[in-house]
Design a protein around this motif. Structure first.
Motif, short mmCIF file in Angstrom:
data_model
loop_
_atom_site.label_atom_id
_atom_site.label_comp_id
_atom_site.label_asym_id
_atom_site.label_seq_id
_atom_site.Cartn_x
_atom_site.Cartn_y
_atom_site.Cartn_z
N ASN A 1 17.36 -99.21 39.55
CA ASN A 1 15.91 -99.45 39.48
C ASN A 1 15.64 -100.06 38.12
O ASN A 1 16.58 -100.37 37.38
CB ASN A 1 15.12 -98.15 39.71
N CYS A 2 14.39 -100.20 37.76
CA CYS A 2 14.10 -100.87 36.49
C CYS A 2 13.99 -99.90 35.31
O CYS A 2 13.44 -100.27 34.26
CB CYS A 2 12.84 -101.70 36.63
N GLY B 1 14.67 -96.57 43.47
CA GLY B 1 13.33 -96.95 43.01
C GLY B 1 12.26 -95.89 43.21
O GLY B 1 11.12 -96.07 42.76
N ARG C 1 19.06 -102.52 37.69
CA ARG C 1 18.38 -103.66 38.30
C ARG C 1 17.58 -103.12 39.48
O ARG C 1 17.90 -102.08 40.04
CB ARG C 1 19.39 -104.70 38.76
N PRO C 2 16.55 -103.86 39.81
CA PRO C 2 15.78 -103.40 40.95
C PRO C 2 16.66 -103.41 42.18
O PRO C 2 17.64 -104.12 42.24
CB PRO C 2 14.64 -104.39 41.06
N SER D 1 18.71 -98.11 46.90
CA SER D 1 17.82 -98.21 45.76
C SER D 1 17.59 -96.81 45.20
O SER D 1 17.75 -95.82 45.90
CB SER D 1 16.49 -98.80 46.20
#
Ligand SMILES: Cc1ncc(C[n+]2csc(CCOP(=O)(O)OP(=O)(O)O)c2C)c(N)n1
Ligand code: SF4
Ligand code: SF4
Ligand code: SF4
Ligand SMILES: [Mg+2]
Lengths: 68, 364, 251
Positions: B307-308, B120, B332-333, B118
């Motif tokens: 991530n978003c 994120g 995308r997450p 990720s």
């Protein structure tokens, strides 16, 4: 005989020294100090033992030196 | 010449830390970076250096604060929900101007999420969760070799500028095996004796503290720290530009996603599409001017992240008021890694829209 | 010939500022630590950790290198310093809220690791700096700004007995609870603080002294009444004494 060096402008007038001095040498001054307190005062007429008790209990290290 | 070896990202970071002269390491385990602590737990004592298994990340970052205040090279490593616990300490360390290195190997969130790759925690690292005005200098590797080279860079920058520095990797890099060389630490050693704490012998006592009673002094201190960030941006701004000359479409990506994006860009170029890649390696402070320069001749930017849309905000801010082109986003997450084909498809779509002149300035 | 029998310790700055309220025991505790550093001859080799609380401005008076910790994290910061510079003398100076509430995990674990550092804890049964709220050591029945009817066990729980707790930890080498309510108590407190530093110097483990101290301001008492309280209800619950002494055993 003993004597102390008291920096009166560091004193915050808690009088713990006054209460602790075995010979009642210390008393409250009637003149305020730089911090606005009536500091402790060394009474030279009384007999100081130079025991340094006052310096040991002073939270402000206002009693800078003790001689015996 | 040292030989190439097949290395997992986490081990590469740990070995580079040893080679860089890291004197103290403190951490609490969390996947996907536990190998760093496992390796150092056996290696550091052999070298007479400190390894402490901290009781929490709150403690680990505090130990790092203490170690860094003595001027030694010190490091911790962690991940996501555990780096969250370090934010208090990071704010103090930044305010104290204490050099040290944080290795953050992102996993998927929010909360416990999972150990999937990720990106994120771009916001967590570069925008921070700690209080006050400060930045954590951040470098993001995209290969195992870069894990090594940037670990060196992190130690160097932290000591040169007296600031905490983060190596921001992700689960994919941490777990990936790749041939790489643990070269020698390439930077000069920077004398820390002018400020570090080692006992007030033959000099005045020193103190390191973030607290400051005088309004004016506090202001000046924070301003001074921000001047330092400007210098870091000026001197240490490293990035990768790939085929950006004459590119109509610029892909922006960082870390492990960037290498997949790069493969997709290569493919696009082979197929005659004028596409380039910009990969910032220094993420914080963000190289806004570099982005703006590259964007100048492009028609569209496509930002790709796992991530978003986090670095996306910095890309947009970089060109705002300077270059009037649209910034598209694909991401995308956390979770499933992107493939080259998937990114290529996005490039194609975007490119088609450019040739069809779909983008006017209105869609900014 | 006149002899100098007392002077300000060298481990206190010449231009020191005491930032505590009038009659607050913090000031005496600070001086005792400084005197011990002087007597052990370690001032120039010492790094202190200032904690968040009324003692946060430790560098205003201590004439030693000082690093500030986040609230509660002093023992972890001390760990980082000591492990990086094992030949340094490292001490923390913490409030009861700092050490026993927000920092209890850091305290217990540093001591469990037997970190060779010295921790001094000023237990004044309240969060002094923030204006006298109930803290981990607030006595049952004690009125504070957050226990206006007095601390109740059923609502607020019980006061934590720090020394009793820490003596059980294998890594502690010295644990004592002292008071500063009389000249003799001050002399005794200094002896204990010295032992807590010797525990570190001899490499025996963590040295710890809990000082039952006054907070005249938040207790709304004169310094004299405050010392009465230390002697009375505080000492009844928190019994002064030496709880563990591996230093003497090692001699
Ligand atoms: C994380 C955090 N929470 C709360 C505070 C606010 N705060 C500052 S000092 C203090 C209490 C200190 O009490 P204690 O440790 O007992 O020291 P004292 O002032 O009584 O000597 C608190 C709660 C803070 N600085 N940081
Ligand atoms: S103990 Fe110190 S501060 Fe208190 S009255 Fe005496 S000299 Fe002043
Ligand atoms: S040295 Fe002893 S006798 Fe003299 S003033 Fe101080 S306490 Fe009193
Ligand atoms: S608030 Fe209490 S503990 Fe703090 S300095 Fe004042 S009297 Fe001392
Ligand atoms: Mg307190």
């Amino acid at each position: 005989m003993g004597r102390i060096v008291l920096n009166r402008d560091r004193c915050k007038a808690c009088y713990i020294c006054v209460d602790s001095c075995p010979n009642k040498v210390l008393e409250a001054d009637e003149k305020v100090n730089a911090l606005g307190y009536y500091p402790a005062k060394f009474n030279a007429d009384k007999k100081c033992a130079g025991c340094a008790i006052c310096a040991r209990v002073c939270p402000d290290m206002a009693i800078e030196k003790v001689y015996r | 010449m040292r030989k190439k070896e097949l290395l997992k990202g986490n081990y590469a970071i740990a070995k580079a830390a040893v080679e860089a002269g890291c004197q103290s390491y403190f951490a609490y385990p969390i996947t996907p970076q536990s190998e760093i602590g496992e390796y150092l737990s056996s290696e550091m004592p052999k070298l007479g250096r400190a390894y402490v298994s901290a009781e929490s990340e709150v403690a680990a970052i505090s130990m790092l604060l203490g170690a860094g205040s003595t001027g030694v090279k010190a490091m911790t490593s962690s991940s996501s929900c555990a780096v969250a616990l370090m934010q208090e300490g990071l704010s103090f360390i930044a305010g104290d101007e204490i050099p040290c290195v944080l290795v953050s190997v992102m996993r998927a969130g929010p909360g416990l999420g999972y150990i999937y790759p990720s990106q994120g925690d771009y916001f967590q690292t570069t925008k921070g969760g700690g209080n006050g005005d400060y930045k954590i200098i951040t470098f993001a590797p995209s290969s195992v070799q870069e894990c090594i080279d940037l670990t060196y860079k992190c130690f160097y920058v932290s000591q040169k500028y007296r600031t905490p520095v983060c190596l921001l990797a992700d689960g994919m890099l941490g777990q990936m095996m790749e041939p790489a060389v643990i070269g020698e630490y390439p930077y000069e050693e920077i004398d820390q004796s002018g400020w570090a704490l080692d006992g007030a012998k033959n000099r005045e006592a020193r103190h390191i503290a973030s607290i400051e009673r005088e309004q004016e002094t506090l202001r000046q201190r924070v301003e001074k720290i921000f001047e330092k960030y400007n210098k870091i941006l000026e001197n240490e701004n490293i990035f990768e530009k790939y085929e950006t000359e004459g590119a109509k479409l610029i892909i922006t990506a960082f870390g492990s996603i960037a290498r997949i994006a790069k493969a997709a860009v290569k493919l696009a170029r082979k197929n005659g599409l004028k596409v380039g890649l910009f990969r910032p390696i220094l993420l914080n402070p963000f190289p806004e001017e570099t982005v703006a320069e590259i964007a100048e001749k492009a028609e569209v930017i496509l930002d790709i992240e796992l991530n978003c849309g986090q670095m996306l905000q910095d890309i947009k801010a970089s060109i705002a008021g300077k270059v009037k082109i649209p910034v598209k986003f694909y991401g995308r997450p956390a979770g499933v890694m992107m493939t080259v084909e998937e990114i290529y498809k996005q490039i194609e779509n975007c490119y088609r829209e450019i040739t069809e002149k779909k983008y006017g300035t209105a869609c900014i | 010939m006149e002899q100098l029998v007392y002077k300000k310790p060298d481990s206190i700055r010449d231009d020191f500022k005491i930032t505590f309220c009038p009659g607050c025991d913090h000031g005496v505790a600070v001086r005792l630590v400084a005197e011990v550093l002087d007597e052990l001859g370690v001032r120039e080799n010492t790094i202190g950790i200032a904690s968040v609380g009324c003692s946060v401005f430790s560098y205003d008076f201590f004439n030693v290198d000082i690093v500030e910790a986040q609230h509660g994290r002093s023992m972890a910061v001390a760990t980082g310093v000591k492990r990086s510079k094992p030949d340094k003398i490292v001490f923390t100076y913490q409030g009861d809220g700092d050490l026993a509430s927000i920092g209890i995990a850091e305290t217990i674990h540093a001591m469990t690791r037997g970190e060779k550092v010295t921790a001094i804890c000023i237990n004044n049964t309240t969060y002094g700096m923030t204006g006298g709220q109930a803290g981990p050591t607030t006595l049952l029945g004690q009125v504070t700004t957050t226990t206006t009817q007095g601390r109740r066990a059923d609502i607020n729980g019980y006061p934590i007995k720090i020394s009793e707790l820490l003596k059980e930890i294998e890594g502690t080498a010295y644990v004592a609870r002292v008071t500063l309510d009389s000249p003799q108590a001050v002399v005794n407190a200094k002896k204990c603080i010295k032992k807590a530093f010797e525990a570190q110097i001899k490499g025996l483990g963590t040295g710890f002294v809990e000082i039952l101290a006054t907070c005249p301001t938040n207790w709304k008492m004169t310094p004299q009444q405050a010392h009465e309280r230390v002697r009375g209800e505080m000492s009844d619950v928190f019994k002064p004494g030496i709880y563990k002494d591996k230093v003497s055993e090692a001699k």
